[in-house]
Scaffold this active site. Structure first.
Site, PDB file in Angstrom:
ATOM      1  N   ARG A 152      84.009 -80.795   2.866  1.00  0.00           N
ATOM      2  CA  ARG A 152      83.299 -79.698   3.520  1.00  0.00           C
ATOM      3  C   ARG A 152      84.346 -78.743   4.119  1.00  0.00           C
ATOM      4  NH1 ARG A 152      80.753 -84.534   5.418  1.00  0.00           N
ATOM      5  NH2 ARG A 152      78.609 -84.785   4.647  1.00  0.00           N
ATOM      6  N   LYS A 176      81.134 -85.462   9.392  1.00  0.00           N
ATOM      7  CA  LYS A 176      80.033 -85.245  10.328  1.00  0.00           C
ATOM      8  C   LYS A 176      79.894 -86.443  11.256  1.00  0.00           C
ATOM      9  CE  LYS A 176      77.025 -82.097   7.736  1.00  0.00           C
ATOM     10  NZ  LYS A 176      75.677 -81.925   7.148  1.00  0.00           N
ATOM     11  N   HIS A 248      81.419 -74.139  -0.400  1.00  0.00           N
ATOM     12  CA  HIS A 248      80.657 -75.379  -0.547  1.00  0.00           C
ATOM     13  C   HIS A 248      80.296 -75.633  -2.013  1.00  0.00           C
ATOM     14  CE1 HIS A 248      78.799 -78.601   1.777  1.00  0.00           C
ATOM     15  NE2 HIS A 248      77.765 -78.564   0.950  1.00  0.00           N
ATOM     16  N   ARG A 251      82.534 -78.117  -3.525  1.00  0.00           N
ATOM     17  CA  ARG A 251      82.163 -79.501  -3.186  1.00  0.00           C
ATOM     18  C   ARG A 251      81.062 -79.987  -4.140  1.00  0.00           C
ATOM     19  NH1 ARG A 251      81.392 -83.439   1.044  1.00  0.00           N
ATOM     20  NH2 ARG A 251      79.209 -83.817   1.540  1.00  0.00           N
ATOM     21  N   HIS A 274      78.429 -88.941   2.827  1.00  0.00           N
ATOM     22  CA  HIS A 274      76.984 -88.903   3.052  1.00  0.00           C
ATOM     23  C   HIS A 274      76.532 -90.124   3.856  1.00  0.00           C
ATOM     24  CE1 HIS A 274      76.092 -86.116  -0.628  1.00  0.00           C
ATOM     25  NE2 HIS A 274      76.376 -85.436   0.460  1.00  0.00           N
ATOM     26  N   TYR A 283      72.955 -85.513  -7.395  1.00  0.00           N
ATOM     27  CA  TYR A 283      73.981 -85.246  -8.403  1.00  0.00           C
ATOM     28  C   TYR A 283      73.857 -86.168  -9.616  1.00  0.00           C
ATOM     29  CZ  TYR A 283      76.055 -82.706  -4.528  1.00  0.00           C
ATOM     30  OH  TYR A 283      76.254 -81.840  -3.482  1.00  0.00           O
TER      31      TYR A 283
END
Length: 322
Positions: A152, A176, A248, A251, A274, A283
């Site tokens: 990210r 995150k 992004h 990514r 994630h 994906y």
């Protein structure tokens, strides 16, 4: 509950969310922005008491007046619900009366496969960076890291020199929720980083700042600068597969290309940082090239090829006898 209580406790909530609940600064800022939009709506509508009706009307306002997509609406709903839970826990008057836990998110429906840049387009974008200039080589290294490791923007800009282990060829990334993950450096990335770290010595404050990527002024590069520099590349790139392309998108391209290269879902989930596997599953959809290869490699391909050739022979015989 009175709307004034929302304003009075907002600053304290932001501090507590970071210092007590250990939330990332970027995430807290996003939450506060969402809550402020709700507060401004209450002021605009001159709301004196918050109830379920007001919450539903706010969602309609986001959709019809602000043209928010369902994903954006749901993020705001989550931010506001979390704030009300905090106020209720703090025993703020009236907070418990608002039944936020019954407030449903908007159904987003099936998003379908993620459309991504193909490899040639990614290569074209990366090569548009002026690798002969100091800032151009910085951007080339930064955008290459995003694509090669699926990072990210917030993750790549926070990388420090201490996070890189060139001996063991690993890099530590802060994602995150302040979660860290250790990623491998492929040989070409190790070489690129060695080159950049050497060139980086020419940047202002390179001897005092620890950030891997510095701005022209000698500070840690900002997300805004990354976005703006990438848009300059987009303007030079010509027509691309996607209408809207951002950093992004690199990514997304990493993830999709990894799946095409038969990377397993669990490994990809870790690479992307994630929290849920469902976030990675988007994906799973193979590219047209992968599907074409699959069909060509299928046993039916040889059977059909033989049948088609037989048909051609029959047609020739028929033409000759005719």
């Amino acid at each position: 509950m009175k709307p004034s209580f929302l304003k009075q406790n907002l600053e304290r909530y932001a501090i507590d969310r970071q210092e007590i609940f250990n939330r990332a600064e970027s995430g807290v800022k996003a939450n506060i922005r969402d809550i402020k939009i709700f507060i401004n709506y209450l002021d605009l509508q001159k709301v004196t008491h918050i109830d379920g009706h007001v919450l539903i009307e706010f969602m309609a306002y986001l959709k019809d007046q602000r043209n928010n997509k369902f994903g954006s609406i749901n993020r705001k709903v989550s931010s506001i619900k979390e704030y009300f839970r905090y106020l209720n826990f703090r025993d703020v008057e009236g907070a418990g009366e608002v039944k936020v836990d019954l407030w449903k998110r908007a159904l987003t429906g099936y998003r379908g496969p993620v459309t991504v840049l193909n490899f040639e387009e990614v290569q074209r974008l990366l090569n548009l960076n002026d690798k002969q200039s100091l800032l151009g080589f910085r951007d080339y290294t930064l955008f290459t890291l995003i694509y090669r490791l699926g990072l990210r923007i917030g993750e790549v800009r926070k990388i420090s020199l201490d996070d890189i282990d060139l001996v063991n060829e690993t890099i530590q990334v802060f994602g995150k929720g302040r979660k860290t993950r250790l990623l491998p450096l492929i040989s070409d990335l190790t070489l690129l980083l060695k080159q950049w770290i050497k060139v980086r010595e020419l940047m202002k404050n390179a001897d005092t700042e620890n950030a891997l990527f510095l701005s022209k002024k000698g500070n840690q590069i900002s997300e805004r600068a990354i976005q703006e520099n990438f848009q300059k590349l987009i303007k030079k790139a010509g027509k691309l597969t996607l209408e809207k392309v951002t950093p992004h998108s690199l990514r997304h391209a990493f993830a999709s290309h990894a799946m095409d290269s038969k990377c397993d879902l669990i490994t990809l989930k870790y690479f992307l940082g994630h929290a849920r596997l469902s976030s990675t599953e988007v994906y799973l959809h193979p590219s047209i090239e992968t599907m074409r290869s699959c069909v060509n490699d299928h046993v039916a391909h040889d059977i059909m090829k033989e049948l088609i050739n037989q048909k051609v022979i029959i047609l020739r015989v028929h033409q000759n006898t005719g």
